[in-house]
Scaffold this motif. Structure first.
Motif, PDB file in Angstrom:
ATOM      1  N   GLY A  21      33.065  21.054 -23.801  1.00  0.00           N
ATOM      2  CA  GLY A  21      33.701  20.833 -25.094  1.00  0.00           C
ATOM      3  C   GLY A  21      34.978  21.651 -25.159  1.00  0.00           C
ATOM      4  N   ILE A  22      36.030  21.074 -25.697  1.00  0.00           N
ATOM      5  CA  ILE A  22      37.280  21.801 -25.936  1.00  0.00           C
ATOM      6  C   ILE A  22      37.346  22.057 -27.441  1.00  0.00           C
ATOM      7  CG2 ILE A  22      39.801  21.778 -25.787  1.00  0.00           C
ATOM      8  CD1 ILE A  22      38.531  21.677 -23.029  1.00  0.00           C
ATOM      9  N   ILE A  23      37.351  23.324 -27.821  1.00  0.00           N
ATOM     10  CA  ILE A  23      37.344  23.680 -29.239  1.00  0.00           C
ATOM     11  C   ILE A  23      38.726  23.454 -29.851  1.00  0.00           C
ATOM     12  CG2 ILE A  23      36.978  25.555 -30.916  1.00  0.00           C
ATOM     13  CD1 ILE A  23      34.409  24.492 -29.473  1.00  0.00           C
ATOM     14  N   GLU A  24      38.742  22.775 -30.981  1.00  0.00           N
ATOM     15  CA  GLU A  24      39.956  22.638 -31.781  1.00  0.00           C
ATOM     16  C   GLU A  24      39.891  23.571 -32.998  1.00  0.00           C
ATOM     17  OE1 GLU A  24      41.308  18.060 -31.532  1.00  0.00           O
ATOM     18  OE2 GLU A  24      39.194  18.348 -32.080  1.00  0.00           O
ATOM     19  N   ILE A  25      38.699  23.674 -33.596  1.00  0.00           N
ATOM     20  CA  ILE A  25      38.541  24.392 -34.858  1.00  0.00           C
ATOM     21  C   ILE A  25      37.361  25.353 -34.746  1.00  0.00           C
ATOM     22  CG2 ILE A  25      38.149  24.147 -37.340  1.00  0.00           C
ATOM     23  CD1 ILE A  25      39.065  21.143 -36.909  1.00  0.00           C
ATOM     24  N   PRO A  26      37.603  26.663 -34.961  1.00  0.00           N
ATOM     25  CA  PRO A  26      36.475  27.596 -34.921  1.00  0.00           C
ATOM     26  C   PRO A  26      35.597  27.468 -36.165  1.00  0.00           C
ATOM     27  CG  PRO A  26      38.521  28.780 -35.315  1.00  0.00           C
ATOM     28  CD  PRO A  26      38.879  27.331 -35.142  1.00  0.00           C
ATOM     29  N   LYS A  27      34.332  27.802 -35.998  1.00  0.00           N
ATOM     30  CA  LYS A  27      33.399  27.831 -37.129  1.00  0.00           C
ATOM     31  C   LYS A  27      33.986  28.711 -38.235  1.00  0.00           C
ATOM     32  CE  LYS A  27      29.818  30.474 -36.702  1.00  0.00           C
ATOM     33  NZ  LYS A  27      28.538  31.058 -36.300  1.00  0.00           N
ATOM     34  N   TYR A  58      34.180  23.184 -33.635  1.00  0.00           N
ATOM     35  CA  TYR A  58      34.416  21.743 -33.625  1.00  0.00           C
ATOM     36  C   TYR A  58      35.496  21.405 -32.613  1.00  0.00           C
ATOM     37  CZ  TYR A  58      35.584  17.135 -35.590  1.00  0.00           C
ATOM     38  OH  TYR A  58      35.806  15.795 -35.776  1.00  0.00           O
ATOM     39  N   GLY A  59      35.262  20.349 -31.860  1.00  0.00           N
ATOM     40  CA  GLY A  59      36.271  19.939 -30.893  1.00  0.00           C
ATOM     41  C   GLY A  59      35.988  18.568 -30.333  1.00  0.00           C
ATOM     42  N   PHE A  60      36.324  18.406 -29.052  1.00  0.00           N
ATOM     43  CA  PHE A  60      36.179  17.097 -28.413  1.00  0.00           C
ATOM     44  C   PHE A  60      35.734  17.287 -26.969  1.00  0.00           C
ATOM     45  CE2 PHE A  60      40.445  18.497 -27.480  1.00  0.00           C
ATOM     46  CZ  PHE A  60      40.658  18.111 -26.162  1.00  0.00           C
ATOM     47  N   ILE A  61      35.272  16.184 -26.390  1.00  0.00           N
ATOM     48  CA  ILE A  61      34.901  16.174 -24.982  1.00  0.00           C
ATOM     49  C   ILE A  61      36.028  15.461 -24.230  1.00  0.00           C
ATOM     50  CG2 ILE A  61      33.229  15.437 -23.245  1.00  0.00           C
ATOM     51  CD1 ILE A  61      31.097  15.505 -25.436  1.00  0.00           C
ATOM     52  N   GLN A  79      26.500  31.719 -31.968  1.00  0.00           N
ATOM     53  CA  GLN A  79      26.508  32.815 -32.928  1.00  0.00           C
ATOM     54  C   GLN A  79      27.914  33.349 -33.155  1.00  0.00           C
ATOM     55  OE1 GLN A  79      24.475  36.395 -31.687  1.00  0.00           O
ATOM     56  NE2 GLN A  79      24.770  35.877 -29.534  1.00  0.00           N
ATOM     57  N   ILE A  80      28.892  32.900 -32.359  1.00  0.00           N
ATOM     58  CA  ILE A  80      30.267  33.381 -32.515  1.00  0.00           C
ATOM     59  C   ILE A  80      31.205  32.241 -32.896  1.00  0.00           C
ATOM     60  CG2 ILE A  80      29.955  35.306 -30.905  1.00  0.00           C
ATOM     61  CD1 ILE A  80      31.570  33.581 -28.835  1.00  0.00           C
ATOM     62  N   ASP A  81      32.337  32.602 -33.460  1.00  0.00           N
ATOM     63  CA  ASP A  81      33.430  31.662 -33.714  1.00  0.00           C
ATOM     64  C   ASP A  81      34.238  31.587 -32.421  1.00  0.00           C
ATOM     65  OD1 ASP A  81      32.390  31.986 -36.251  1.00  0.00           O
ATOM     66  OD2 ASP A  81      34.108  33.105 -37.004  1.00  0.00           O
ATOM     67  N   ILE A  82      34.420  30.400 -31.881  1.00  0.00           N
ATOM     68  CA  ILE A  82      35.082  30.238 -30.587  1.00  0.00           C
ATOM     69  C   ILE A  82      36.541  29.843 -30.800  1.00  0.00           C
ATOM     70  CG2 ILE A  82      35.028  29.007 -28.389  1.00  0.00           C
ATOM     71  CD1 ILE A  82      31.981  28.672 -28.819  1.00  0.00           C
ATOM     72  N   LEU A  85      41.143  25.760 -28.177  1.00  0.00           N
ATOM     73  CA  LEU A  85      41.490  25.403 -26.805  1.00  0.00           C
ATOM     74  C   LEU A  85      40.628  26.093 -25.760  1.00  0.00           C
ATOM     75  CD1 LEU A  85      45.347  24.817 -26.745  1.00  0.00           C
ATOM     76  CD2 LEU A  85      43.506  23.139 -26.709  1.00  0.00           C
ATOM     77  N   CYS A  86      39.551  26.727 -26.190  1.00  0.00           N
ATOM     78  CA  CYS A  86      38.587  27.298 -25.254  1.00  0.00           C
ATOM     79  C   CYS A  86      37.677  26.172 -24.758  1.00  0.00           C
ATOM     80  CB  CYS A  86      37.759  28.375 -25.954  1.00  0.00           C
ATOM     81  SG  CYS A  86      36.601  29.221 -24.865  1.00  0.00           S
ATOM     82  N   MET A  87      37.437  26.151 -23.440  1.00  0.00           N
ATOM     83  CA  MET A  87      36.505  25.186 -22.863  1.00  0.00           C
ATOM     84  C   MET A  87      35.110  25.810 -22.890  1.00  0.00           C
ATOM     85  SD  MET A  87      36.661  23.258 -19.183  1.00  0.00           S
ATOM     86  CE  MET A  87      36.123  24.611 -18.157  1.00  0.00           C
ATOM     87  N   VAL A  88      34.150  25.081 -23.468  1.00  0.00           N
ATOM     88  CA  VAL A  88      32.807  25.614 -23.674  1.00  0.00           C
ATOM     89  C   VAL A  88      31.763  24.713 -23.013  1.00  0.00           C
ATOM     90  CG1 VAL A  88      31.107  26.299 -25.405  1.00  0.00           C
ATOM     91  CG2 VAL A  88      33.558  26.555 -25.905  1.00  0.00           C
TER      92      VAL A  88
END
Length: 180
Positions: A21-27, A58-61, A79-82, A85-88
């Motif tokens: 997942g590529i994060i666009e928006i942190p929790k 929240y992001g996209f694949i 448990q963390i806000d990512i 643009l971090c790849m998870v």
């Protein structure tokens, strides 16, 4: 071709067991960032009109495509806000079926594979009812003040979610890859 996370990053395991997942928006954010499809940069689309906050990262694949013209959306629990643009690496546990302005806009639900506080979860049925209610309420409410209609259907398990993921890979390979 220049680097663009949508096109140059792998989606992960095609079975859907572990996806990227590529994060666009942190929790916890009220900022609605979206990937600019041409540049690969994040763009501030808007600050949410309603006083609500994203209930999960929240992001996209990458290398997926859906009928709404975007990559497949993913909510990644941790448990963390990512950071954006971090790849998870994430394990798909379910899907929230959603209609946005009458158009299908599924949201995969996943857990961060490297966060032991959630990595043991294998299916949406293992999630607390309150998490599902909170997530449903966020997506029902976040566009109300924009006068847009969002309808949430039932949450479904990992099996259907992985089928949706595989369909989005096929659509990318048929509709997007040939144009690159």
């Amino acid at each position: 071709m220049q680097f663009n996370p949508w096109h140059t990053v792998s989606y992960g395991d095609p079975s859907g067991d572990i996806v990227n997942g590529i994060i666009e928006i942190p929790k916890g954010s009220r900022a609605k960032y979206e990937l600019n499809k041409e540049t690969g940069l994040l763009m501030l689309d808007r600050v949410l009109y309603s006083s609500v906050y994203y209930p999960a990262n929240y992001g996209f694949i990458p290398q997926t495509y859906c009928d709404d013209g975007d990559p497949l959306d993913i909510l990644i629990l941790s448990q963390i806000d990512i950071q954006p643009l971090c790849m998870v690496p994430a394990k798909i546990i379910g899907v929230m079926r959603m209609l946005d302005q009458g158009e299908a806009d599924d949201k995969l639900i996943a857990v961060c594979a490297n966060d032991m506080s959630v990595a043991h979860i294998n299916d949406i049925s293992e999630m607390p009812a309150h998490f599902l209610a909170e997530t449903r309420q966020f997506f029902e409410e976040y566009k109300v003040l924009e006068k847009k209609v969002v309808k949430i259907e039932e949450f479904q398990g990992a099996k259907l979610a992985k089928k949706i993921f595989q369909h989005a890979i096929n659509d990318y390979n048929e509709k997007i890859r040939p144009t690159l």
